[in-house]
Design an enzyme around this catalytic site. Structure first.
Site, PDB file in Angstrom:
ATOM      1  CB  CYS A   1      46.293  25.334 -68.007  1.00 42.25           C
ATOM      2  SG  CYS A   1      47.519  24.738 -66.831  1.00 42.25           S
TER       3      CYS A   1
ATOM      4  CD  GLU B   1      58.101  26.544 -48.340  1.00 46.15           C
ATOM      5  OE1 GLU B   1      56.944  26.415 -47.972  1.00 46.15           O
ATOM      6  OE2 GLU B   1      58.884  25.596 -48.544  1.00 46.15           O
TER       7      GLU B   1
ATOM      8  CG  ASP C   1      58.147  17.745 -53.860  1.00 41.07           C
ATOM      9  OD1 ASP C   1      57.242  18.171 -53.118  1.00 41.07           O
ATOM     10  OD2 ASP C   1      58.652  16.616 -53.752  1.00 41.07           O
TER      11      ASP C   1
ATOM     12  CB  CYS D   1      46.507  22.405 -63.867  1.00 43.02           C
ATOM     13  SG  CYS D   1      45.464  23.874 -63.834  1.00 43.02           S
TER      14      CYS D   1
ATOM     15  CG  ASP E   1      59.188  22.527 -51.852  1.00 40.83           C
ATOM     16  OD1 ASP E   1      58.937  23.224 -50.849  1.00 40.83           O
ATOM     17  OD2 ASP E   1      58.603  21.458 -52.101  1.00 40.83           O
TER      18      ASP E   1
END
Ligand SMILES: [Zn+2]
Length: 367
Positions: free
Chosen positions: A337, A262, A344, A334, A178
């Site tokens: 989970c 990306e 990042d 999350c 990233d």
């Protein structure tokens, strides 16, 4: 380290036909893509350059020529557009004339082109006879084939040094990256490469010196001295950045077989003036270029993923979509989970997963 030179070549009649056909296809593709882009722009107020593959479905004869040559034409067209948008002295890309053609095309392949004393083996063409005085043999990194108005054929060969040729053994490690402005690169394995601190320190100094210059009398002794001082400072900063980027890209391409990142729309980002400065300061474009050519030399793969891929919205652990998060959220958990994420690193992990998915899909037979 890469040396180029141009030599005369002597294709057979059959090879000549194919070469001339390739010139024609590249010219046709350029003109068609340019035309369609203009039409698309009129309708949608934004540009879109169709890939050669887009046209191959309808115009089957495009498949007969070297696909890489068409890819290079697409890249040339894209860079013609970005030059037009970025630089003042560049006009709008023009149609290529059939009457006064620039007969040349460029081609390249990962493994390179073997060159002997008498010939060079090129995609689609096979062995082409050459007069090769200077180099006995080796591997060409890429070549540009051209024809003069008098019908002579030439090949400009970009050589790879023997040292560069040693491809690394494939390894079983992959990484997603990233790109950021605080940390230049955040890797899926948790490693972060910060933006070089010394650059941060040098930039204000540069701005200060530039301000001083603006107050001086143009053409005076002091003015000229200050100008040289600034140029040296510029050079110094650029060198430091380059060294650093070389080190990171060297490490990443050494240690990983696949590097996913990306596909940046730098042109779009550059329109945001504030962001543009930061991007050129940290050197994203330079960095991605380095990764790409180093990967090519070492037999590694750089896989770009769609820049709209929502890398920060997915939990890399369970795959659930967790929605957009404001930029100030650096860490989150999350709800599905219960995994705690660094924003990042989680994005980098998702980039790797997506990159591998694309790679898997493209190596699938029948596509
Ligand atoms: Zn989860």
């Amino acid at each position: 380290m890469i040396k180029a030179y141009k030599i005369r070549c002597y294709p057979t009649d059959e090879q000549k036909q194919l070469i001339i056909k390739t010139f024609g296809c590249c010219r046709w593709y350029w003109n068609q893509a340019l035309h369609d882009n203009i039409k698309y722009y009129e309708k949608n107020k934004k540009g879109k350059i169709n890939t050669p593959a887009f046209y191959k479905k309808e115009f089957l004869w495009l498949k007969e020529v070297d696909a890489t040559a068409l890819c290079f034409t697409q890249m040339d067209l894209q860079s013609a557009f970005s030059k037009f948008f970025k630089e003042k002295n560049f006009g709008y890309p023009k149609y290529k004339s059939k009457k006064y053609p620039k007969n040349s095309y460029k081609t390249m392949q990962t493994s390179g082109y073997p060159v002997t004393e008498n010939d060079i083996k090129i995609t689609k063409l096979g062995r082409v006879k050459i007069i090769n005085h200077r180099h006995k043999s080796g591997i060409a990194k890429s070549c540009t084939i051209s024809m003069t108005p008098t019908g002579e054929f030439y090949i400009a060969i970009l050589w790879k040094d023997e040292e560069l040729l040693k491809k690394l053994e494939p390894i079983n490690k992959e990484v997603g990256i990233d790109l950021g402005l605080k940390d230049l690169a955040i890797c899926s394995d948790g490693e972060k490469f910060p933006v070089l601190q010394s650059l941060r320190n040098e930039l204000p100094k540069l701005k200060r010196e530039q301000r001083k210059l603006s107050k001086m009398k143009r053409g005076s002794k002091n003015y000229n001295r200050q100008k040289i001082k600034i140029a040296k400072l510029h050079q110094h900063i650029a060198n430091q950045r380059k060294d650093y980027l070389h080190k990171i890209s060297y490490k990443l391409t050494n240690e990983n077989q696949v590097i996913a990142l990306e596909d940046l729309n730098v042109k779009g980002l550059m329109k945001n003036h504030h962001l543009a400065l930061s991007i050129s300061d940290v050197g994203w474009i330079e960095f991605v270029n380095m990764l790409e050519y180093k990967a090519l030399d070492k037999g590694r793969t750089v896989q770009k993923i769609d820049r709209w891929f929502p890398s920060s919205q997915i939990c890399s652990c369970c795959g659930c979509v967790t929605g957009k998060k404001p930029l100030w959220i650096r860490e989150w958990t999350c709800l599905e989970c219960g995994t705690a994420h660094d924003r990042d690193i989680n994005a980098a992990k998702n980039i790797l997963t997506e990159g591998k998915r694309i790679l898997g899909a493209s190596s699938c037979p029948g596509r």
